[in-house]
Design a protein around this motif. Sequence first.
Motif, PDB file in Angstrom:
ATOM      1  N   TRP A  73      -5.831 -85.346   2.294  1.00  0.00           N
ATOM      2  CA  TRP A  73      -6.353 -83.992   2.142  1.00  0.00           C
ATOM      3  C   TRP A  73      -7.065 -83.871   0.795  1.00  0.00           C
ATOM      4  O   TRP A  73      -6.585 -84.378  -0.231  1.00  0.00           O
ATOM      5  CB  TRP A  73      -5.218 -82.980   2.203  1.00  0.00           C
ATOM      6  N   SER A  75      -8.243 -82.564  -2.701  1.00  0.00           N
ATOM      7  CA  SER A  75      -7.565 -81.848  -3.783  1.00  0.00           C
ATOM      8  C   SER A  75      -8.477 -80.762  -4.352  1.00  0.00           C
ATOM      9  O   SER A  75      -9.649 -80.650  -3.968  1.00  0.00           O
ATOM     10  CB  SER A  75      -7.187 -82.826  -4.887  1.00  0.00           C
ATOM     11  N   CYS A  76      -7.947 -79.993  -5.299  1.00  0.00           N
ATOM     12  CA  CYS A  76      -8.761 -78.974  -5.977  1.00  0.00           C
ATOM     13  C   CYS A  76     -10.005 -79.602  -6.587  1.00  0.00           C
ATOM     14  O   CYS A  76     -11.127 -79.100  -6.429  1.00  0.00           O
ATOM     15  CB  CYS A  76      -7.953 -78.293  -7.087  1.00  0.00           C
ATOM     16  N   GLU A  77      -9.801 -80.721  -7.302  1.00  0.00           N
ATOM     17  CA  GLU A  77     -10.925 -81.384  -7.968  1.00  0.00           C
ATOM     18  C   GLU A  77     -11.975 -81.837  -6.960  1.00  0.00           C
ATOM     19  O   GLU A  77     -13.179 -81.623  -7.162  1.00  0.00           O
ATOM     20  CB  GLU A  77     -10.400 -82.591  -8.756  1.00  0.00           C
ATOM     21  N   GLY A 141      -8.202 -80.003   3.448  1.00  0.00           N
ATOM     22  CA  GLY A 141      -7.818 -79.949   2.044  1.00  0.00           C
ATOM     23  C   GLY A 141      -7.480 -78.534   1.630  1.00  0.00           C
ATOM     24  O   GLY A 141      -7.693 -77.584   2.395  1.00  0.00           O
ATOM     25  N   CYS A 143      -6.462 -75.892  -2.190  1.00  0.00           N
ATOM     26  CA  CYS A 143      -6.216 -75.744  -3.625  1.00  0.00           C
ATOM     27  C   CYS A 143      -5.420 -74.466  -3.826  1.00  0.00           C
ATOM     28  O   CYS A 143      -5.986 -73.368  -3.754  1.00  0.00           O
ATOM     29  CB  CYS A 143      -7.534 -75.697  -4.390  1.00  0.00           C
TER      30      CYS A 143
END
Length: 353
Positions: A73, A75-77, A141, A143
């Motif tokens: 999944w 990530s935020c980045e 994904g 965040c």
Amino acid sequence: MEKKQHFVRREFLPREVPSISLALLLAAVLLLNALLYLYLNKFYSSLGRVEPDPGLCPFGHFKFGGVKNCSPWLSCEAINREVRKLKCVGEGAVKKVFLSEWKEKKVVLSQLTNSELKKDFLHGLKMLKALQSKHVVRLLGYCEQQFTILTEYHPLGSLRGLNETLHIPKYKGMNTWHRRLMLAMDYVGVIQYLHSSPLGTLVMCDSNDLDKVLSQYLLTSDFHVLVNDLDALPLVNRSAGRLVKCGHRELRGEFVAPEQRWPYGEDVPFEDDLMPPYDEKTDIWKIPDVSNFFLGHVEGSDIVRLHLFDIHAACKKKDPAERPSAQEVLDTYRKVLTLLIREAAMPGTREML
């Protein structure tokens, strides 16, 4: 002598020919039944009972768009760096939805719009992660810090646009009673999955009217139904004495189940603390109305409704305990589909035999 041979020939042939025809007809019927069995068995294996999907990735991973390998999944980045918003395509009470692009693929980015509803947003994310299956939209994904969720894009959108989609020339061939019944079966299959999910018995609470129900589900390009919005999905736990209430406001109308309506009459003002809780049978009450939408008004749909009359009447029992389970409804839908496809495939066979 010649007269006798002529007599034998006339007596023998009419008996031989029909016996050959009858044998061929019986062979054709048996072959058709076998093909129907194989087709329906394959179709049924994709519905209803909770089974692992061999096409799914391990927890925390995804694949889509014909890619063979599973990816973690995002990530935020990764979302901030690799996902590009294209346009806003919808907004609800909890989140705003953007058509976006990731690695030249269309995806959907959902972001929280009302900070007072953080709890609902995070609950929806928790459900989406835990319930990944063939019944649920694919998670790509998320965040949590930025209250962002990334999911697979389905160009046909929510079920609210089903009838319009079926009138597009490209999809008119799908506008048949059996395809519509299969969509209804997909929907009941989702309800059955939620009622027997890995987390326990979950109730689809965002379903106070037909339009709201349809907005919670997506129509895939290969004409299947996926649940998309899991923000309001409370847990029933009978052994712990835990029932649910769908929100804290009074619910009205015939679409919601009787036990969801204020039981003390117009003279007593609504108070959430006095409202009795209920269980997953509220979802069963709504199945006939949603299925009626699916069936539409195509040729043969009234015959389907006639065959579903008894099970739908049972779904509308005032006492929730007397209503069937989602599995029982799904089993009945299967039997009706099998019966009607068989009759459609072999019209007049009974008379011929």
